[in-house]
Design an enzyme around this catalytic site. Structure first.
Site, PDB file in Angstrom:
ATOM      1  N   CYS A 159       0.946  -1.122   0.084  1.00 11.43           N
ATOM      2  CA  CYS A 159       0.020   0.196   0.059  1.00 11.43           C
ATOM      3  C   CYS A 159       0.887   1.315   0.052  1.00 11.43           C
ATOM      4  O   CYS A 159       1.635   1.531  -0.993  1.00 11.43           O
ATOM      5  CB  CYS A 159      -1.173   0.037   1.091  1.00 11.43           C
ATOM      6  SG  CYS A 159      -2.317   1.209   0.926  1.00 11.43           S
ATOM      7  N   HIS A 215      -3.653  -4.959   0.566  1.00  9.28           N
ATOM      8  CA  HIS A 215      -3.198  -5.490   1.791  1.00  9.28           C
ATOM      9  C   HIS A 215      -3.041  -7.113   1.652  1.00  9.28           C
ATOM     10  O   HIS A 215      -4.194  -7.720   1.864  1.00  9.28           O
ATOM     11  CB  HIS A 215      -3.794  -4.892   2.936  1.00  9.28           C
ATOM     12  CG  HIS A 215      -3.462  -3.842   3.195  1.00  9.28           C
ATOM     13  ND1 HIS A 215      -2.639  -3.312   3.963  1.00  9.28           N
ATOM     14  CD2 HIS A 215      -4.206  -2.505   2.638  1.00  9.28           C
ATOM     15  CE1 HIS A 215      -2.627  -1.918   4.012  1.00  9.28           C
ATOM     16  NE2 HIS A 215      -3.417  -1.444   3.095  1.00  9.28           N
ATOM     17  N   GLU A 225      -2.027  -9.357   3.875  1.00  3.91           N
ATOM     18  CA  GLU A 225      -2.029  -9.652   5.363  1.00  3.91           C
ATOM     19  C   GLU A 225      -3.548  -9.769   5.807  1.00  3.91           C
ATOM     20  O   GLU A 225      -3.617 -10.562   6.928  1.00  3.91           O
ATOM     21  CB  GLU A 225      -1.211  -8.905   6.128  1.00  3.91           C
ATOM     22  CG  GLU A 225      -1.691  -7.418   6.271  1.00  3.91           C
ATOM     23  CD  GLU A 225      -1.475  -6.290   5.351  1.00  3.91           C
ATOM     24  OE1 GLU A 225      -1.473  -5.151   5.702  1.00  3.91           O
ATOM     25  OE2 GLU A 225      -0.981  -6.487   4.306  1.00  3.91           O
ATOM     26  N   GLY A 273      -0.539 -15.406  37.594  1.00  2.90           N
ATOM     27  CA  GLY A 273      -1.547 -16.209  37.341  1.00  2.90           C
ATOM     28  C   GLY A 273      -1.907 -16.313  36.032  1.00  2.90           C
ATOM     29  O   GLY A 273      -2.666 -17.033  35.485  1.00  2.90           O
ATOM     30  N   GLY A 274      -1.354 -15.561  35.129  1.00  3.12           N
ATOM     31  CA  GLY A 274      -1.720 -15.201  33.779  1.00  3.12           C
ATOM     32  C   GLY A 274      -1.007 -16.089  33.017  1.00  3.12           C
ATOM     33  O   GLY A 274       0.054 -16.789  33.306  1.00  3.12           O
ATOM     34  N   VAL A 275      -1.311 -16.234  31.632  1.00  4.05           N
ATOM     35  CA  VAL A 275      -0.574 -17.083  30.811  1.00  4.05           C
ATOM     36  C   VAL A 275       0.935 -16.538  30.559  1.00  4.05           C
ATOM     37  O   VAL A 275       1.968 -17.169  30.487  1.00  4.05           O
ATOM     38  CB  VAL A 275      -1.213 -17.044  29.450  1.00  4.05           C
ATOM     39  CG1 VAL A 275      -0.470 -17.810  28.340  1.00  4.05           C
ATOM     40  CG2 VAL A 275      -2.309 -17.673  29.412  1.00  4.05           C
ATOM     41  N   ASP A 276       1.063 -15.165  30.280  1.00  2.00           N
ATOM     42  CA  ASP A 276       2.258 -14.555  30.085  1.00  2.00           C
ATOM     43  C   ASP A 276       3.450 -15.029  31.010  1.00  2.00           C
ATOM     44  O   ASP A 276       4.272 -15.491  30.713  1.00  2.00           O
ATOM     45  CB  ASP A 276       2.337 -13.184  29.882  1.00  2.00           C
ATOM     46  CG  ASP A 276       1.715 -12.890  28.616  1.00  2.00           C
ATOM     47  OD1 ASP A 276       1.125 -13.715  27.835  1.00  2.00           O
ATOM     48  OD2 ASP A 276       0.926 -11.946  28.611  1.00  2.00           O
ATOM     49  N   SER A 281       3.003 -17.317  33.533  1.00  2.00           N
ATOM     50  CA  SER A 281       3.087 -18.407  33.774  1.00  2.00           C
ATOM     51  C   SER A 281       4.046 -19.219  32.643  1.00  2.00           C
ATOM     52  O   SER A 281       5.086 -20.212  33.023  1.00  2.00           O
ATOM     53  CB  SER A 281       2.054 -19.180  33.658  1.00  2.00           C
ATOM     54  OG  SER A 281       0.948 -18.730  34.538  1.00  2.00           O
TER      55      SER A 281
END
Length: 508
Positions: A79, A167, A169, A221-224, A226
């Site tokens: 673009c 685009h 993507e 306690g979150g994914v990141d 952990s």
């Protein structure tokens, strides 16, 4: 050093999507502001120029020096990136009579062109531009058109440079993935950057970088956090100590259940219940930013006190992910601001520690895949994102233990109902917001004047954009009835149908 594609960001809303698509093709890539990218080294296999909200003729338009790239590395302009390449080479770019936005049909006269290999002669693409390339410079050749524009794509003769007005993507570009794959092939990419290879390389790198030093990590306690903990644990074992602080603003029973999950994994984790301190310092505070600052400050104090009990710590682990990094640097120059609830701001300097952030180059969905590769329990891996300040940003108004308890009960009903109905894993994030208003209601023969809550459920990939979840009416009715009947203090439930943008996912 793993091979990579560099994406120069000109401010397009789709820049991160380009990166995600390249990574889906098992090729590592990094995003840089157009005016702050390093000189390419041997690891860079190609460069992509993103779109932009600017016109090439705007005084503030991005105008990067491409002398270290052009003709030396495969280059793909998307673009604005394509328009810029044509413009600086002597072509004519002008304002289109009508802005072309949305689906368009691309015609490809020669489908044997390497960039368009295995793409049909007619294919749907996604357009989003106000300018158009009217004429190409000498040495440029159109390789695709649409019914409205003469140059839908171009190639430069005797130079590995291409441009696309559309685009590739975006999901609506039917064969966009194939076109990007063709570009990676033209770059000579091996396309071997997988989750398993990331885990293997990261663990080896962590062992080399940290050596025999000790690391302290704050768990949420979150994914990141952990996944960060598991990676570090695999790399350095007992040298890692994790600290899980309860600020009193977690979900119902979360502190005990998550702490137990961590211990079952084998992590060396210290649980600290500091909820009284947080509630005391938040008393009477209603401003959202002030809440965040108090919670951040108190967390640092509690974490610092516990961490100093561990002798000879040299590193602080953090679950920073790639969107955090990108959001801290704008295309107009580097910014010092990173979201305060993503990182433990101030701790590295305060404790004189070095930072280790093994996930800093991953998007959220990639973090989940890494967690699965590491064998992280589904109970942790599948958890919805949860903000660092916890329920403080889901309670509008003052934070009190009583208001937190009311919200925890309502949120637990919503979460449990999603799980029991098989909907929890079909939405990105779902929660309840306690509103700072009371409404009239009728229960039995009595009038009530109690709180209203809002249910919020969104679908997203990485939280950069989000759409509200179209949950079944019958399901919402059941949740509403259960919350009103079982949670004392609530007599009205509403459902938030706002998307991001213009709204945000969280309410504060």
């Amino acid at each position: 050093m793993h091979e990579k594609i560099v994406i120069l960001d000109f401010g397009s809303q789709y820049t991160q999507l380009i990166a995600r698509r390249v990574r889906e093709l098992n090729t590592y890539c990094e995003i840089y502001p157009f005016n702050h990218f390093p000189k390419p080294d041997a690891s860079v296999k190609g460069v992509i120029l993103s779109g932009s909200p600017f016109s090439v003729y705007d005084t503030q338009a991005p105008t990067p020096d491409l002398s270290d790239i052009r003709g030396k590395l495969p280059l793909l302009g998307v673009c604005y990136g394509a328009q810029y390449l044509a413009h600086i080479s002597g072509g004519r770019v002008s304002r289109a009579q009508t802005r072309e936005y949305g689906r368009a049909m691309l015609s490809i006269p020669d489908t044997s062109h390497p960039l368009l290999k295995e793409v049909p002669g007619t294919t749907q693409v996604w357009m989003s531009h106000g300018d158009t390339i009217e004429s190409l410079p000498p040495g440029f050749r159109a390789i695709a058109t649409t019914g409205d524009i003469p140059v839908g794509g171009f190639a430069v003769e005797n130079e590995p440079t291409w441009g696309l007005q559309f685009h590739p993507e975006v999901y609506h570009s039917t064969h966009g993935r194939q076109i990007l794959k063709n570009f990676l092939t033209l770059c000579g990419c091996a396309m071997d950057w997988t989750t398993a290879s990331f885990v293997e390389e990261t663990i080896a790198d962590l062992r080399t970088t940290i050596g025999k030093d000790k690391v302290v990590l704050g768990l949420s306690g979150g994914v990141d956090s952990s996944v960060t903990a598991i990676l570090l644990h695999r790399a350095i074992g007992a040298q890692l100590t994790s600290i899980f602080v309860n600020h009193g603003l977690l979900r119902k029973n979360e502190f005990s259940s998550v702490l137990e999950s961590y211990k079952q994994i084998g992590l060396n984790v210290i649980g600290v219940d500091a909820s009284d301190k947080f509630f005391h310092d938040l008393k009477g505070v209603t401003d959202p930013e002030q809440k965040r600052k108090i919670i951040g400050r108190d967390f640092i104090e509690v974490f610092d006190e516990e961490a100093r009990k561990i002798q000879d710590v040299r590193w602080l682990g953090q679950g920073t992910i790639y969107p955090d990094i990108i959001e801290s640097v704008s295309v107009n120059g580097p910014s010092a601001t990173i979201k305060s609830h993503h990182n433990v701001g101030g701790l590295p300097e305060k404790m004189n520690l070095k930072l280790v952030e093994p996930l800093r180059l991953l998007f959220k969905d990639e973090v989940r895949r890494v967690g699965a590769e590491l064998g992280l329990p589904a109970s942790l891996l599948g958890r919805h994102p949860f903000p660092g300040p916890g329920l403080a940003v889901r309670i509008l108004g003052e934070i009190t233990p009583e208001r937190v308890s009311v919200l925890q009960e309502a949120d637990d009903i919503f979460t449990r109902s999603l799980q029991e109905s098989g909907l929890y894993d079909k939405v990105w994030q779902a929660f309840v917001v306690l509103l700072p208003i009371q409404t009239v209601g009728v229960m039995g023969d009595e009038r009530t004047y109690e709180h209203a809550v809002a249910l919020r459920s969104v679908n997203s990939t990485d939280a950069m954009t989000a759409d509200w979840s179209h949950l079944p009416y019958e399901f919402l009715a059941r949740v509403s009835n259960e919350i009103i009947n079982q949670v004392k203090g609530i007599n009205r439930v509403v459902y938030d149908i706002s998307s991001k943008p213009p709204a945000t996912i969280e309410w504060e």
